[in-house]
Write a protein that holds these residues in place. Sequence first.
Motif, PDB file in Angstrom:
ATOM      1  N   TYR A   7       5.442  -3.874  11.545  1.00 37.23           N
ATOM      2  CA  TYR A   7       5.306  -3.501  10.027  1.00 37.23           C
ATOM      3  C   TYR A   7       3.824  -2.950   9.475  1.00 37.23           C
ATOM      4  O   TYR A   7       3.714  -1.855   8.822  1.00 37.23           O
ATOM      5  CB  TYR A   7       5.498  -4.867   9.155  1.00 37.23           C
ATOM      6  CG  TYR A   7       6.768  -5.636   9.448  1.00 37.23           C
ATOM      7  CD1 TYR A   7       7.763  -4.886   9.982  1.00 37.23           C
ATOM      8  CD2 TYR A   7       6.758  -6.671   9.054  1.00 37.23           C
ATOM      9  CE1 TYR A   7       8.896  -5.631  10.313  1.00 37.23           C
ATOM     10  CE2 TYR A   7       8.060  -7.457   9.177  1.00 37.23           C
ATOM     11  CZ  TYR A   7       9.150  -7.006   9.627  1.00 37.23           C
ATOM     12  OH  TYR A   7      10.117  -7.608   9.889  1.00 37.23           O
ATOM     13  N   PRO A   8       2.776  -3.589  10.202  1.00 37.94           N
ATOM     14  CA  PRO A   8       1.388  -2.724   9.722  1.00 37.94           C
ATOM     15  C   PRO A   8       1.197  -1.236  10.266  1.00 37.94           C
ATOM     16  O   PRO A   8       0.696  -0.566   9.939  1.00 37.94           O
ATOM     17  CB  PRO A   8       0.539  -3.769  10.253  1.00 37.94           C
ATOM     18  CG  PRO A   8       0.982  -5.023  10.431  1.00 37.94           C
ATOM     19  CD  PRO A   8       2.487  -4.859  10.817  1.00 37.94           C
ATOM     20  N   GLY A  56       4.367  -3.273   0.690  1.00 37.46           N
ATOM     21  CA  GLY A  56       2.910  -3.619   0.852  1.00 37.46           C
ATOM     22  C   GLY A  56       2.461  -2.973   2.264  1.00 37.46           C
ATOM     23  O   GLY A  56       3.037  -2.141   2.672  1.00 37.46           O
ATOM     24  N   GLU A  57       1.323  -2.982   2.320  1.00 39.16           N
ATOM     25  CA  GLU A  57       0.311  -2.372   3.404  1.00 39.16           C
ATOM     26  C   GLU A  57      -0.339  -3.178   4.447  1.00 39.16           C
ATOM     27  O   GLU A  57      -0.684  -4.378   3.934  1.00 39.16           O
ATOM     28  CB  GLU A  57      -0.687  -1.241   2.804  1.00 39.16           C
ATOM     29  CG  GLU A  57       0.042  -0.142   1.807  1.00 39.16           C
ATOM     30  CD  GLU A  57      -0.905   0.452   1.237  1.00 39.16           C
ATOM     31  OE1 GLU A  57      -2.217   0.708   1.776  1.00 39.16           O
ATOM     32  OE2 GLU A  57      -0.632   1.549   0.297  1.00 39.16           O
ATOM     33  N   GLU A  83      -1.415  -5.697   7.054  1.00 39.38           N
ATOM     34  CA  GLU A  83      -1.156  -7.300   7.320  1.00 39.38           C
ATOM     35  C   GLU A  83      -0.050  -7.667   6.185  1.00 39.38           C
ATOM     36  O   GLU A  83       0.455  -8.436   6.528  1.00 39.38           O
ATOM     37  CB  GLU A  83      -2.282  -8.171   7.591  1.00 39.38           C
ATOM     38  CG  GLU A  83      -2.981  -7.704   8.766  1.00 39.38           C
ATOM     39  CD  GLU A  83      -2.169  -7.540  10.052  1.00 39.38           C
ATOM     40  OE1 GLU A  83      -1.410  -8.582  10.246  1.00 39.38           O
ATOM     41  OE2 GLU A  83      -2.523  -6.850  10.902  1.00 39.38           O
ATOM     42  N   ASP A  84      -0.121  -7.276   5.062  1.00 40.47           N
ATOM     43  CA  ASP A  84       0.748  -7.331   3.870  1.00 40.47           C
ATOM     44  C   ASP A  84       1.973  -7.042   4.068  1.00 40.47           C
ATOM     45  O   ASP A  84       2.985  -7.406   2.986  1.00 40.47           O
ATOM     46  CB  ASP A  84      -0.045  -7.411   2.645  1.00 40.47           C
ATOM     47  CG  ASP A  84      -1.354  -8.045   2.375  1.00 40.47           C
ATOM     48  OD1 ASP A  84      -1.198  -9.109   2.977  1.00 40.47           O
ATOM     49  OD2 ASP A  84      -2.171  -7.760   1.827  1.00 40.47           O
ATOM     50  N   ARG A 114       5.796  -6.125   4.405  1.00 38.77           N
ATOM     51  CA  ARG A 114       6.964  -7.038   4.694  1.00 38.77           C
ATOM     52  C   ARG A 114       8.210  -6.262   4.294  1.00 38.77           C
ATOM     53  O   ARG A 114       8.173  -5.385   3.387  1.00 38.77           O
ATOM     54  CB  ARG A 114       6.739  -8.197   3.785  1.00 38.77           C
ATOM     55  CG  ARG A 114       6.709  -8.041   2.362  1.00 38.77           C
ATOM     56  CD  ARG A 114       6.395  -9.495   1.553  1.00 38.77           C
ATOM     57  NE  ARG A 114       6.441  -9.274   0.155  1.00 38.77           N
ATOM     58  CZ  ARG A 114       7.389  -8.903  -0.625  1.00 38.77           C
ATOM     59  NH1 ARG A 114       8.676  -8.698  -0.306  1.00 38.77           N
ATOM     60  NH2 ARG A 114       7.225  -8.699  -2.132  1.00 38.77           N
TER      61      ARG A 114
END
Length: 389
Positions: free
Chosen positions: A262-263, A365-366, A368-369, A371
Amino acid sequence: MRKTPVTVAAVLLAATACSTPGESAGGAEDGPVRIGIVYSSTGPLASYGEQYRQGFEAGLDHATNGTMEIDGRAVEVEFMDDAGDPATGVSAARELIGTGHDIIAGSVSSGIAVQVAPLAEQNDVLFVSGPAATDAITGINDHTFRSGRQTYQDILAASTFIDDPDGASVVVLAQQNAFGQDNVSAVTEVLEAEGATVDSVLAPPDTTDLTPFAEQVGRAEPDLVFVAWAGETASAMWQALDQQGVLDATEVVTGLDIRPSYPVFGEAGGRISFLSHYFDGAAETEVAEIMRGTVEAAGGQVDLFTPDGFTAAQMVAHAAASGATTQERIDALEGWTFDGVKGELHIRAEDHALIQPMYQVRLVGEGEDARPELIVEIPAADVEPGLAE
């Protein structure tokens, strides 16, 4: 279904692996149910393999009501590493069959699964393929089933992002392996039938410099880029596409990968359309809640391929409870409809395709956030693959 000829070597192996006709290879009907799992605990797909293993253990706990018994028979599970290598995977499957395991499950790798499937038929054991997405598994023989989705279902899900493919130019960016080639074939079959022109750019799986391939995609100036990618080079691939301006120039569709990816998308996430086989929270079913609770209690975390393991355990338990012979187990699985993690799942009797819903997803989000957020569930009937020949 397609059949694989039985060789003399296979007959000799079957003689050592199987009991007399009518009995399971694991021994008498009151003996243990012996299940062999071929999966990647090491190698480039080890993270996928770990998700599958966690899901299988949670699913077996659920299917046996925590007893690890099926109809009073103890369940014995042996895990063997395929390291993402076909030769290693086949060797592991042969060893498991030769030591009396009459139900085999796994693998993550399509290249391994398509080689284990003929062994299952030759040795009269049940094989429940795992996350391996190749369409070749569906209908390969009577002894082989699958607990995950297949490439054709990915492509049908991806096609829901296109308003009108007639006249569109499409490029598939993929790795030059069974998974990538399957995606090219499926995209070509689905979208060319609707009037699109499909081309492909294939990169060797071990290539780390992906700039030349991203440049090739950019020069084609397509209306749509479909990306089919797996493994540790995903970050470099997305970075290369972004640097070459592909993400800004055209519609890009891909399958949502595992949590650690994701990140990787960073700011690019908002410029990519995602189809999804599964992510934690995609399905709010009772079975999904059970899976999450069991996996987390064991110190794990639900991810993309956790349901494939959970579903495999449900299938294995149902088959083992239905009889001691492989044919009885095949008969029990063919046409079976059951409550799975994603809701109602159905095993098509004609070719053993697993009919299931898919998902449209956005990444919000971007870093580590980042999702996934569900846009819509695509009904199983809308992504049902054609019958295997």
